[in-house]
Design an enzyme around this catalytic site. Sequence first.
Site, PDB file in Angstrom:
ATOM      1  N   CYS A  69      56.857  50.429  41.845  1.00 28.75           N
ATOM      2  CA  CYS A  69      56.345  49.073  41.657  1.00 28.75           C
ATOM      3  C   CYS A  69      57.173  48.449  40.547  1.00 28.75           C
ATOM      4  O   CYS A  69      57.140  48.907  39.407  1.00 28.75           O
ATOM      5  CB  CYS A  69      54.868  49.080  41.295  1.00 28.75           C
ATOM      6  SG  CYS A  69      54.219  47.420  40.960  1.00 28.75           S
ATOM      7  N   CYS A 209      55.725  40.366  43.046  1.00 33.84           N
ATOM      8  CA  CYS A 209      56.028  41.746  43.437  1.00 33.84           C
ATOM      9  C   CYS A 209      57.475  42.011  43.050  1.00 33.84           C
ATOM     10  O   CYS A 209      58.390  41.407  43.623  1.00 33.84           O
ATOM     11  CB  CYS A 209      55.812  41.941  44.938  1.00 33.84           C
ATOM     12  SG  CYS A 209      56.298  43.594  45.516  1.00 33.84           S
TER      13      CYS A 209
END
Length: 272
Positions: A69, A209
């Site tokens: 991530c 993101c």
Amino acid sequence: MVFYKYSGSGNDFLITQSFKKKDFSNLAKQVCHRHEGFGADGLVIVLPSKDYDYEWDFYNSDGSKAGMCGNASRCVGLFAYQHAIAPKEHVFLAGKREISICIEEPNIIESNLGNYKILDTIPNLRCKKFFTNNSVLENILTFYLIDTGVPHLVGFVKNKEWLNSLNTLELRALRHAFNANINIAFIENEETIFLQTYERGVEDFTLACGTGMAAVFIAARLFYNAPKKATLIPKSNESLELSLKNDGIFYKGIVRYIGMSVLGSVFENGCF
């Protein structure tokens, strides 16, 4: 159990430490819940490592694990420095991927996500069955499936306003068809790119993101002649600076420390 909450580009994460690996899926669902927990996009478990400054296990808010991530990598980098786990410049292990961190200012963090892989180039015809009539996505001639730590499907539109007219059901169908996060982007000029991301694990649009921005940046660079350095602006409007150096994807932006939370019942239930 003590959790520290950080935010990067609009993504928020709960970070805590453990001295041993175990399954924290249920804990992630509990503490990340927006109404019944502390609320976060994901949970980071910081673990000791023999070969690196530390390593992590990352969980999405639905309890599923993810190997990488991007925004969480910047957040955990600042956390590790502030808690004397690692110096300003350090390397940690995210799954099988080495992530290097550089803290340039008190809250400006640069993360090197490493390399990327082009998995597939997908013509519009392979996706049309997922579109409704007059869909914005019908205007995208080609989609690109790119792995920047996790898989992302990337498509570019010709009108910035179309980013506000995306159909959640269509993106969800694409997400399941390709088992990837979905990113729709607009190249405003050579150095500025806007995007929206439908994220796995969140199962909805997300404010930002990091790996999605990296995938969009790579697609723009390889297929639309974007430069080796660009500013990407996600739904949160908190921009990130991305650059390509020696095939590594670097991205830099602000990380904010939000606060600390304590969950006493975890000790009682033996979860830690």
